[in-house]
Design an enzyme around this catalytic site. Sequence first.
Site, short mmCIF file in Angstrom:
data_model
loop_
_atom_site.label_atom_id
_atom_site.label_comp_id
_atom_site.label_asym_id
_atom_site.label_seq_id
_atom_site.Cartn_x
_atom_site.Cartn_y
_atom_site.Cartn_z
N TYR A 145 0.84 -1.21 0.00
CA TYR A 145 0.00 0.00 0.00
C TYR A 145 0.88 1.26 0.00
O TYR A 145 0.74 2.11 -0.87
CB TYR A 145 -0.89 -0.04 1.24
CG TYR A 145 -1.86 1.09 1.41
CD1 TYR A 145 -2.99 1.18 0.62
CD2 TYR A 145 -1.66 2.07 2.39
CE1 TYR A 145 -3.90 2.22 0.78
CE2 TYR A 145 -2.57 3.11 2.57
CZ TYR A 145 -3.69 3.18 1.77
OH TYR A 145 -4.59 4.20 1.94
N PHE A 191 -13.98 -0.70 17.05
CA PHE A 191 -14.35 -0.35 18.43
C PHE A 191 -15.85 -0.11 18.55
O PHE A 191 -16.49 -0.54 19.52
CB PHE A 191 -13.58 0.89 18.90
CG PHE A 191 -12.10 0.65 19.22
CD1 PHE A 191 -11.53 -0.60 19.09
CD2 PHE A 191 -11.30 1.71 19.66
CE1 PHE A 191 -10.18 -0.82 19.38
CE2 PHE A 191 -9.96 1.51 19.96
CZ PHE A 191 -9.39 0.26 19.81
N GLN A 209 -0.14 4.10 20.97
CA GLN A 209 0.07 4.66 19.62
C GLN A 209 -1.06 5.65 19.33
O GLN A 209 -2.18 5.48 19.81
CB GLN A 209 0.14 3.55 18.56
CG GLN A 209 -1.14 2.82 18.23
CD GLN A 209 -1.43 1.64 19.14
OE1 GLN A 209 -1.09 1.65 20.32
NE2 GLN A 209 -2.09 0.62 18.62
N PRO A 275 2.52 2.25 12.68
CA PRO A 275 3.12 3.53 13.06
C PRO A 275 2.82 3.91 14.51
O PRO A 275 1.71 3.71 15.00
CB PRO A 275 2.50 4.52 12.08
CG PRO A 275 2.13 3.70 10.90
CD PRO A 275 1.69 2.38 11.47
P1 NAD Z 1 -12.58 1.85 0.56
O1 NAD Z 1 -11.88 0.54 0.57
O2 NAD Z 1 -13.87 1.99 1.28
O3 NAD Z 1 -12.79 2.37 -0.93
C1 NAD Z 1 -11.96 2.04 -1.99
C2 NAD Z 1 -12.82 1.80 -3.21
O4 NAD Z 1 -11.98 1.45 -4.32
C3 NAD Z 1 -13.80 0.64 -3.03
O5 NAD Z 1 -15.06 1.01 -3.49
C4 NAD Z 1 -13.20 -0.48 -3.87
O6 NAD Z 1 -14.16 -1.41 -4.33
C5 NAD Z 1 -12.54 0.32 -4.98
N1 NAD Z 1 -11.45 -0.41 -5.64
C6 NAD Z 1 -10.43 -1.09 -5.06
N2 NAD Z 1 -9.63 -1.62 -5.99
C7 NAD Z 1 -10.16 -1.26 -7.20
C8 NAD Z 1 -9.79 -1.51 -8.54
N3 NAD Z 1 -8.71 -2.25 -8.85
N4 NAD Z 1 -10.57 -1.00 -9.53
C9 NAD Z 1 -11.67 -0.26 -9.23
N5 NAD Z 1 -12.07 0.00 -7.99
C10 NAD Z 1 -11.31 -0.48 -6.97
O7 NAD Z 1 -11.52 2.91 1.12
P2 NAD Z 1 -11.70 4.44 1.51
O8 NAD Z 1 -11.44 4.56 2.96
O9 NAD Z 1 -12.95 4.99 0.97
O10 NAD Z 1 -10.45 5.06 0.75
C11 NAD Z 1 -10.59 5.71 -0.50
C12 NAD Z 1 -9.22 6.25 -0.92
O11 NAD Z 1 -8.71 7.15 0.05
C13 NAD Z 1 -8.19 5.14 -1.10
O12 NAD Z 1 -7.41 5.43 -2.25
C14 NAD Z 1 -7.35 5.25 0.15
O13 NAD Z 1 -6.03 4.84 -0.08
C15 NAD Z 1 -7.42 6.74 0.45
N6 NAD Z 1 -7.22 6.99 1.89
C16 NAD Z 1 -8.18 6.65 2.81
C17 NAD Z 1 -7.94 6.87 4.17
C18 NAD Z 1 -8.96 6.52 5.23
O14 NAD Z 1 -8.69 6.73 6.41
N7 NAD Z 1 -10.11 6.01 4.90
C19 NAD Z 1 -6.73 7.45 4.58
C20 NAD Z 1 -5.78 7.76 3.61
C21 NAD Z 1 -6.04 7.55 2.27
N1 UDP Z 2 -6.12 -0.84 16.26
C1 UDP Z 2 -6.47 -1.32 17.51
N2 UDP Z 2 -7.53 -2.19 17.60
C2 UDP Z 2 -8.26 -2.57 16.54
C3 UDP Z 2 -7.91 -2.05 15.25
C4 UDP Z 2 -6.84 -1.21 15.14
O1 UDP Z 2 -5.84 -0.98 18.52
O2 UDP Z 2 -9.22 -3.34 16.71
C5 UDP Z 2 -5.00 0.10 16.15
C6 UDP Z 2 -3.96 -0.24 15.07
O3 UDP Z 2 -2.98 -1.12 15.59
C7 UDP Z 2 -3.40 1.13 14.75
C8 UDP Z 2 -4.59 2.07 14.95
O4 UDP Z 2 -5.53 1.35 15.73
O5 UDP Z 2 -2.40 1.47 15.67
C9 UDP Z 2 -5.25 2.50 13.65
O6 UDP Z 2 -5.50 1.35 12.88
P1 UDP Z 2 -6.27 1.38 11.49
O7 UDP Z 2 -6.16 0.02 10.89
O8 UDP Z 2 -7.63 1.95 11.68
O9 UDP Z 2 -5.48 2.46 10.61
P2 UDP Z 2 -3.93 2.67 10.26
O10 UDP Z 2 -3.07 1.78 11.11
O11 UDP Z 2 -3.84 2.34 8.81
O12 UDP Z 2 -3.72 4.10 10.58
#
Ligand code: NAD
Ligand code: UDP
Length: 313
Positions: A145, A191, A209, A275
């Site tokens: 990722y 949660f 964290q 992280p």
């Molecule tokens: P999500 O998994 O809910 O949405 C991702 C969408 O992309 C889904 O609808 C999935 O079906 C689609 N998808 C995956 N692979 C695909 C492919 N090969 N072709 C077409 N569609 C595809 O995730 P999200 O939380 O809505 O995240 C959306 C974007 O934002 C992502 O690019 C993610 O990396 C970025 N992002 C999200 C967060 C967060 O906290 N949610 C944080 C940082 C970045």
């Molecule tokens: N985490 C946790 N319990 C859970 C799920 C996640 O303590 O049931 C922690 C995880 O280890 C991380 C933080 O919550 O430190 C955020 O995790 P998440 O997967 O939501 O996002 P990311 O690590 O990608 O920021």
Amino acid sequence: MGKRILVTGGAGFIGSHLCKKLLEQKNQVICVDNFFTGRKENVAALMGNPHFQLVRHDVTEPFYMEADQIYNLACPASPIHYQHDPIKTTKTSVLGALHMLGLAKEHQARILQASTSEVYGDPKVHPQTEDYYGNVNPIGLRACYDEGKRAAETLFFNYYRQHQADIRVLRIFNVYGPNMCLNDGRVVSNFIVQALGNQDITVYGDGMQTRSFCFVKDLVEGMAAVMDCEGENMQGPFNIGNPAEISMLSLAEKIIEMTGASSKIVYKELPADDPVKRKPDIRKIKDAVGWEPKVGLEQGLEETIWYFKREFF
Ligand code: NAD
Ligand code: UDP
């Protein structure tokens, strides 16, 4: 009529809110998704809108359609989902970016990349500023990722320098809100679902964290503001998120209190390369477009808890 806007990953958590907002602004929205982690239910309410179109397509394959703007969100975002098929995850980030950049170049469309705070890896600079290059393990479990998203940023900036593509790159920090997947393992949904079921709350590691959580409605406002800004030097990258930082243990305690759950906190093993801390410095986006988050954690959690209760309990 407004613009013709392509949203890849539009049936996912963030994408569904973005599609809704863009339709409210009277645009024509084409949502492109392969439904790996997205759900038709997320966009069901938009299906009756004549300006909304849903296309099943995998962005690792080329795609041809005219557009004025492209939001490139397609990519699984939760560690469980993106580690399920790590090779596919990297392909989605890299080939997806390449295909959408090609489309943007062809039609002179403006294109926005949903990048991530994961480009900073386990950061040694706190809070994270955009000029920090990050601390990513290139061969670890999260690399599919993190490195995929880093390569996508590289492609965006190469298209900008080589082809004058009109790009926007946003580094999104942790987001939460309605339409999150029930069981994708992300901490807020985990949660809340555990608390609503009065089950043990699983804190990984010692829970010290930190993360900084942004409510999804704030996020999509900021995404659209950056996309629509005509100013110079809008390529970014811009951090976007809520700088209010909280430990996972405090988050667990807050959700137990807000739901009135009888759940106990239990400690589980910390996942690899998790992280230690994360908090965005958002001065750059604020200076550029005046955006900053408005929704506090309690208010956002209340809406999210209400969503999970209504949909699943
Ligand atoms: P999500 O998994 O809910 O949405 C991702 C969408 O992309 C889904 O609808 C999935 O079906 C689609 N998808 C995956 N692979 C695909 C492919 N090969 N072709 C077409 N569609 C595809 O995730 P999200 O939380 O809505 O995240 C959306 C974007 O934002 C992502 O690019 C993610 O990396 C970025 N992002 C999200 C967060 C967060 O906290 N949610 C944080 C940082 C970045
Ligand atoms: N985490 C946790 N319990 C859970 C799920 C996640 O303590 O049931 C922690 C995880 O280890 C991380 C933080 O919550 O430190 C955020 O995790 P998440 O997967 O939501 O996002 P990311 O690590 O990608 O920021």
